[in-house]
Enzyme design. Structure first.
Site, PDB file in Angstrom:
ATOM      1  N   LEU A   1       0.819  -1.213   0.000  1.00 60.07           N
ATOM      2  CA  LEU A   1       0.000   0.000   0.000  1.00 60.07           C
ATOM      3  C   LEU A   1       0.853   1.264   0.000  1.00 60.07           C
ATOM      4  O   LEU A   1       0.604   2.188   0.762  1.00 60.07           O
ATOM      5  CB  LEU A   1      -0.947   0.024   1.202  1.00 60.07           C
ATOM      6  CG  LEU A   1      -2.148  -0.909   1.144  1.00 60.07           C
ATOM      7  CD1 LEU A   1      -3.030  -0.684   2.354  1.00 60.07           C
ATOM      8  CD2 LEU A   1      -2.949  -0.680  -0.123  1.00 60.07           C
ATOM      9  N   CYS A   2       1.908   1.252  -0.802  1.00 58.45           N
ATOM     10  CA  CYS A   2       2.685   2.485  -0.867  1.00 58.45           C
ATOM     11  C   CYS A   2       2.922   2.881  -2.325  1.00 58.45           C
ATOM     12  O   CYS A   2       4.019   3.226  -2.710  1.00 58.45           O
ATOM     13  CB  CYS A   2       3.984   2.365  -0.087  1.00 58.45           C
ATOM     14  SG  CYS A   2       4.833   0.826  -0.349  1.00 58.45           S
ATOM     15  N   GLY A   3       1.884   2.776  -3.111  1.00 57.66           N
ATOM     16  CA  GLY A   3       1.960   3.255  -4.485  1.00 57.66           C
ATOM     17  C   GLY A   3       2.976   2.485  -5.289  1.00 57.66           C
ATOM     18  O   GLY A   3       3.092   1.269  -5.170  1.00 57.66           O
TER      19      GLY A   3
END
Lengths: 317, 135
Positions: A87-89
């Site tokens: 979930l960090c791009g």
């Protein structure tokens, strides 16, 4: 029609809930980012002076020092620094993309670079690359592609201390010294700003002036004057050149690795913050669209009901 | 003479000074203005910075120093603390703990022994610098 309004209502609710989560994650990573960026920026100065010293020492052209020796490259160790969580791009994606690209271009990676132009020592054929994974995502990548994974470090804290990195750098130094590997590179994400991060490849060992100068160029110092080249013979070495090199070189590898990990950590948190911010914005937009659809469906239901009643009344007359 | 101390936590001290006394592996040295370019290894100990007739004591642990041909002096240390930042009781406690460790384990690895020895030295330097400030 009553059914469709209910379905839309449930969706609105679920999107709103998701938005709450992404919003909270955004705040958390913003706070973590601030810490990580501070740590990275504080260490930059240290890394800068240490690298400048290393740069001066790298001018020594003496093959007797293993840290400076350019061996023909047969095996390369690649330290891949990724995050532990998702979930960090595009943070992990871009690291892995770069790693894959390097695997397709092994010969280029194996080449030694010198200050004046290109390679001096021919690299061997069939170069092998082993991976040392820092962070769960790079480990998963290595496993998925059946790469030779020699070490896993996925228990680093959010703000790693210098001691945490020691075990990694000790492994790297030892493996290089016993000639298991002829070259060690590190793959990390350089933190430029909270919006811009760049994946970089740097050579850790053998110590090479070209790469250090590149790394120095990346660190924005107050005065970005080019490092002047001093003849190394001018220097006095206390207690002796040999001791200095033996002491300083491994330390500098540690510092560079530490810096790379801090930069990656700062990049990770800011990438996550940006990703969560856009997720929250997307959720906002979605709630808007759904509310519009909900109102339309409700209005349609009312209109239909009125039509039914009035037509019923008309039939009675 | 422009003088800078950097640690992994940032720049601790940056100023023009007259002279600096540094504990190195080969013994204590004092660097004056226009010293010849030099690189040396620093040991845990006390460092004294002389500026305008005042002496600033600092506790440093391992690291290295570089005197540049441009006349700037750089100290690149793992840790460095000003006297006023040192918590004496904590330093004493840390030293006692390290000494305890040293006593307990007779057959420990040389590396561990050296590490504990180094931490004792570091704490001793901190205590001594911290006491100077108290006086």
């Amino acid at each position: 029609m009553a059914l469709s309004t209910k379905a839309i209502k449930t969706r609105i609710k679920s999107v709103k809930n998701t938005k709450k989560i992404t919003k909270a994650m955004e705040m958390v990573s913003a706070a973590k980012m601030r810490k990580a960026v501070d740590a990275a920026l504080n260490t930059r100065m240290y890394a800068r002076f240490a690298s400048e010293l290393l740069d001066h020492l790298a001018g020594i052209d003496d093959p007797n020092y293993a840290f400076l020796e350019k061996r023909p490259v047969q095996k390369i160790l690649m330290v891949v620094i990724s995050s532990n969580r998702g979930l960090c791009g595009g943070f992990n994606g871009s690291i892995i993309k770069k790693a894959s690209a390097l695997f397709h271009d092994k010969e280029n990676l194996a080449r030694h670079r010198v200050v004046e132009g290109e390679e001096t020592i021919p690299s061997m054929d069939n170069v092998e690359i082993d991976v040392l994974g820092v962070g769960k995502k790079s480990v998963a990548f290595a496993k998925r592609h059946d790469l030779n994974l020699v070490g896993v470090y996925d228990e680093l804290s959010e703000t790693p201390s210098f001691e945490d990195v020691l075990s990694i750098s000790n492994t790297v130094n030892a493996r290089y010294m016993d000639k298991t590997y002829d070259k060690v590179v590190v793959l990390y994400t350089h933190f430029q700003s909270s919006l811009v991060q760049e994946v970089k490849v740097r050579q850790l060992l053998p110590v090479c002036a070209v790469d250090i100068e590149k790394m120095l160029a990346d660190l924005p110092g107050e005065e970005s004057e080019p490092v002047e080249v001093f003849p190394i013979e001018q220097y006095i070495f206390e207690p002796g050149l040999e001791q200095i090199i033996e002491y300083v070189m491994p330390r500098l590898v540690e510092i560079q690795l530490y810096q790379a990990i801090l930069e990656s950590s700062a990049s990770e948190h800011s990438a996550r913050m940006v990703a969560m911010k856009s997720a929250s914005e997307a959720a906002d937009e979605m709630v808007g669209d759904l509310t519009l659809a909900f109102n339309k469906a409700r209005q349609a239901a009312i209109t239909q009901e009125i039509a039914e009643i009035s037509s019923g009344a008309a039939a009675l007359e | 003479m422009p003088f800078t101390i950097v640690t992994p936590n940032g720049v601790l001290y940056q100023d023009d000074v007259e002279k600096v006394t540094i504990p190195t592996q080969a013994g204590e040295i004092t660097i004056l203005e226009a010293h010849a370019p030099m690189v040396s290894i620093i040991q845990a100990g006390e460092m004294h910075i002389h500026k305008d007739g005042n002496v600033v004591p600092l506790a440093v642990s391992t690291g290295f120093m570089e005197m540049r041909p441009t006349g700037e002096l750089f100290i690149i240390a793992d840790t460095a603390e000003r006297a006023e930042d040192i918590d004496l009781s904590r330093a004493e406690a840390a030293k006692a703990r390290a000494e305890e460790l040293l006593k307990q384990q007779d057959n420990m690895a040389d590396v561990d022994f050296a590490r504990i020895q180094a931490s004792i030295e570091k704490e001793l330097a901190r205590i001594s610098v911290g006491k100077k400030y108290r006086r």
